[in-house]
Write an enzyme that holds these catalytic residues in place. Structure first.
Site, PDB file in Angstrom:
ATOM      1  N   THR A   3       0.614  -1.033   0.069  1.00 46.08           N
ATOM      2  CA  THR A   3      -0.205   0.373  -0.030  1.00 46.08           C
ATOM      3  C   THR A   3       0.660   1.350  -0.084  1.00 46.08           C
ATOM      4  OG1 THR A   3      -1.446  -1.585   0.946  1.00 46.08           O
ATOM      5  CG2 THR A   3      -1.971   1.429   1.192  1.00 46.08           C
ATOM      6  N   ASN A  52      -9.397   1.516   2.513  1.00 48.04           N
ATOM      7  CA  ASN A  52      -9.112   1.391   3.808  1.00 48.04           C
ATOM      8  C   ASN A  52      -9.619   2.647   4.997  1.00 48.04           C
ATOM      9  OD1 ASN A  52      -7.906  -1.547   3.475  1.00 48.04           O
ATOM     10  ND2 ASN A  52      -6.142  -0.462   3.879  1.00 48.04           N
ATOM     11  N   LEU A  78     -19.779  -2.847  11.632  1.00 47.22           N
ATOM     12  CA  LEU A  78     -20.380  -1.347  12.512  1.00 47.22           C
ATOM     13  C   LEU A  78     -20.561  -2.171  13.412  1.00 47.22           C
ATOM     14  CD1 LEU A  78     -23.509  -0.544  10.410  1.00 47.22           C
ATOM     15  CD2 LEU A  78     -21.275   0.697  10.798  1.00 47.22           C
ATOM     16  N   CYS A 104      -2.322  -1.434   9.260  1.00 50.29           N
ATOM     17  CA  CYS A 104      -2.581  -0.963   8.116  1.00 50.29           C
ATOM     18  C   CYS A 104      -3.589   0.059   8.532  1.00 50.29           C
ATOM     19  CB  CYS A 104      -3.454  -2.486   7.088  1.00 50.29           C
ATOM     20  SG  CYS A 104      -2.947  -3.748   6.801  1.00 50.29           S
TER      21      CYS A 104
HETATM   22  C1  UDX Z   1      -8.131  -4.139   6.877  1.00 49.71           C
HETATM   23  C2  UDX Z   1      -8.446  -4.581   5.321  1.00 49.71           C
HETATM   24  O1  UDX Z   1     -10.032  -4.773   6.043  1.00 49.71           O
HETATM   25  C3  UDX Z   1      -7.943  -4.916   4.215  1.00 49.71           C
HETATM   26  O2  UDX Z   1      -9.069  -4.993   3.686  1.00 49.71           O
HETATM   27  C4  UDX Z   1      -6.361  -4.574   4.116  1.00 49.71           C
HETATM   28  O3  UDX Z   1      -6.214  -5.300   2.968  1.00 49.71           O
HETATM   29  C5  UDX Z   1      -5.717  -4.243   5.389  1.00 49.71           C
HETATM   30  O4  UDX Z   1      -6.209  -3.365   6.501  1.00 49.71           O
HETATM   31  P1  UDX Z   1      -6.784  -5.948   8.212  1.00 49.71           P
HETATM   32  O5  UDX Z   1      -5.446  -5.410   9.155  1.00 49.71           O
HETATM   33  O6  UDX Z   1      -6.642  -7.224   8.683  1.00 49.71           O
HETATM   34  O7  UDX Z   1      -7.259  -4.649   7.189  1.00 49.71           O
HETATM   35  O8  UDX Z   1      -7.901  -6.092   9.907  1.00 49.71           O
HETATM   36  P2  UDX Z   1      -9.624  -5.642   9.664  1.00 49.71           P
HETATM   37  O9  UDX Z   1     -10.657  -7.028   9.604  1.00 49.71           O
HETATM   38  O10 UDX Z   1     -10.073  -4.679   8.317  1.00 49.71           O
HETATM   39  O11 UDX Z   1      -9.791  -5.528  10.881  1.00 49.71           O
HETATM   40  C6  UDX Z   1      -9.144  -3.970  10.996  1.00 49.71           C
HETATM   41  C7  UDX Z   1      -9.382  -3.895  12.894  1.00 49.71           C
HETATM   42  O12 UDX Z   1     -10.589  -2.713  12.676  1.00 49.71           O
HETATM   43  C8  UDX Z   1      -9.026  -4.277  13.737  1.00 49.71           C
HETATM   44  O13 UDX Z   1      -8.281  -3.901  15.511  1.00 49.71           O
HETATM   45  C9  UDX Z   1     -10.962  -5.430  14.204  1.00 49.71           C
HETATM   46  O14 UDX Z   1     -10.941  -5.213  15.525  1.00 49.71           O
HETATM   47  C10 UDX Z   1     -11.619  -3.533  13.685  1.00 49.71           C
HETATM   48  N1  UDX Z   1     -13.307  -3.342  13.557  1.00 49.71           N
HETATM   49  C11 UDX Z   1     -13.398  -4.049  12.355  1.00 49.71           C
HETATM   50  C12 UDX Z   1     -13.813  -2.680  14.568  1.00 49.71           C
HETATM   51  O15 UDX Z   1     -13.807  -2.142  15.744  1.00 49.71           O
HETATM   52  N2  UDX Z   1     -14.503  -3.192  14.196  1.00 49.71           N
HETATM   53  C13 UDX Z   1     -15.334  -3.727  13.165  1.00 49.71           C
HETATM   54  O16 UDX Z   1     -16.853  -3.857  12.964  1.00 49.71           O
HETATM   55  C14 UDX Z   1     -14.430  -3.944  12.155  1.00 49.71           C
END
Ligand code: UDX
Length: 433
Positions: free
Chosen positions: A122, A212, A254, A264
């Site tokens: 990225t 993102n 949500l 990320c």
């Molecule tokens: C993210 C993007 O989803 C992915 O497409 C990109 O390539 C890399 O960044 P990732 O970092 O693996 O992926 O985690 P993700 O599942 O997106 O969760 C990110 C954070 O958000 C986590 O800390 C999770 O706990 C939090 N989260 C997620 C929430 O607090 N609430 C939600 O509803 C969803």
């Protein structure tokens, strides 16, 4: 097809193993000797469900090889994926591109045949253009093209997301061979109906950062609503369910709670703001500062809530922290909300005992001064409050009676809105979320 993957971290190791699974011959380049030795032996140096089996299968079959040498890389193939990290710069919002740049600096002078470099990392918009100019300076009598092919995989689902992506995006310069090459590489994925979006490099770079930024905004939106719910005595989970039925909104991402962390989303929204500023478009993304603020406020709020439950002071209290990874199904603790909360609570005079099913080693390295327990039970020993900060299934399925023999007081704070509140309340626990 033969191909090289430069960088074998969460992204590169997964990509390399999945490309072998698609039938390609892959050479993965990893410059850190310990990591390289583990990968070459078919072991994954981090936790990612399904990846160890896939890696072992293709190391054993010979479809995937590992090396630390750029000379090997240049000899092996004519297609190169860049999958190195682009962390946040220290003390700044922008992305640190030193690993991407050094991959180019090392590889391109060694190329003796025409080649295509596909960026997966990225990067800020405009990076492919800048790199392409540098590639032209470095290439010796060969045509080296660069294109961007961003990756959207989630940790915890990395293998499935790579083998069955929602879309394949390619940003190629006019006249590039990249589309033809990607149609070969991702042939089975594209022919199964996965959308293949071919565009120019700046657009492809922005697809990734916009995705993102949108996901981060969605999480902070529901967390902002959660703040209002706290003040108004309303139930944010019910609101998320109800608005989520609207197909234009959708229920995913949500989940209100402790907010987003990881390697990320936090650094990507900051790098996006920094880049927009450089482009003179800072105002357009000023809302992302509030997205970041709402997210960071969740961590402070969790500390305050714990202090309130302890009667106004954390001094001398014992706090059990269940969860350290930034999300379940991962051992990644980069910018982990759970560890951030644990650290703040300790600084306010409490003793904390942290337990996570997979992230203990990484947590110890990052926060060596916290106490670590070998099980949820041990973490809860004599606890005044139990905090659930990562929604691992092991914690979601806990029953109040599992913890009652251990805790000093029956207080539980559900930092991820993942527990069945009524079962804890009816067992006599003080439950907060
Ligand atoms: C993210 C993007 O989803 C992915 O497409 C990109 O390539 C890399 O960044 P990732 O970092 O693996 O992926 O985690 P993700 O599942 O997106 O969760 C990110 C954070 O958000 C986590 O800390 C999770 O706990 C939090 N989260 C997620 C929430 O607090 N609430 C939600 O509803 C969803």
């Amino acid at each position: 097809m033969r191909m090289v993957v430069l960088g074998l971290g969460y992204l590169g190791a997964t990509h390399a193993a999945c490309m072998a699974e698609l039938g390609h011959e892959v050479l993965g380049i990893e410059v850190i000797p310990d990591k390289r030795a583990q990968l070459a032996a078919g072991e994954v140096p981090f936790y990612e469900p399904g990846l160890p089996e896939l890696l072992k299968k293709h190391i054993d079959s010979g479809a995937l090889k590992v090396s630390g040498s750029y000379t090997d890389a240049a000899d092996f193939a004519d297609v190169f994926f860049i999958a190195v990290g682009t962390p946040q710069k220290k003390g700044e919002y922008s992305a640190d591109l030193q690993y991407v740049e050094s991959a180019i600096e090392e590889l391109v002078p060694l190329l003796t045949r025409d080649a295509l470099i596909l960026g997966k990392s990225t990067v800020p918009v405009g990076t492919a253009q800048k790199l392409s100019e540098r590639v032209d300076e470095l290439a010796k009598d060969v045509d080296v093209q660069i294109a961007w092919n961003p990756e959207f995989l989630r940790e915890g689902f990395a293998v499935a997301d790579t083998l069955h992506p929602d879309r394949v995006v390619l940003g190629a310069f006019p006249g590039s061979c990249a589309e033809e090459v990607c149609r070969d590489i991702y042939g089975s994925i594209i022919s199964s109906g996965t959308p293949f979006i071919v565009t120019d490099p700046p657009t492809a770079e922005l697809v990734k950062t916009s995705a993102n930024a949108f996901l981060a905004t969605k999480i902070s939106f529901i967390n902002a609503i959660a703040e209002v719910c706290d003040a108004a005595g309303a139930d944010v989970r019910a609101i998320a369910d109800a608005i989520g039925y609207d197909a234009r909104i959708g229920r995913r991402f949500l989940n209100a709670g402790l907010g987003f962390g990881g390697g990320c989303l936090p650094k990507d929204i900051r790098a996006f703001m920094a880049r927009a500023g450089e482009l003179g478009a800072a105002e357009a993304l000023s809302f992302l500062r509030e997205v970041d603020n709402v997210n960071m406020r969740r961590r402070t709020r969790m500390v305050e809530l714990t202090r309130e439950v302890c009667g106004g002071s954390l001094l001398g209290k014992r706090i059990a922290i269940l969860g350290a990874a930034f999300k379940p199904k991962s051992d990644d603790v980069r910018d982990s909300p759970a560890l951030n909360v644990a650290g703040q609570i300790q600084l306010q005079g409490a003793s904390v005992a942290v337990y996570d099913p997979k992230a203990m080693d990484n947590s110890r390295k990052l926060f060596p001064t916290l106490d670590y327990a070998v099980s949820a039970h041990e973490a809860c020993d004599k606890a005044d409050v139990v905090l659930v900060l990562t929604e691992w299934e092991e914690f979601v399925s806990l029953n109040p009676s599992d913890l009652e023999p251990f805790v000093r007081q029956r207080n539980i704070i559900d930092g991820r809105n993942c527990l069945d509140a009524s079962s804890w309340k009816s067992a006599g626990w003080r439950y907060c979320a």
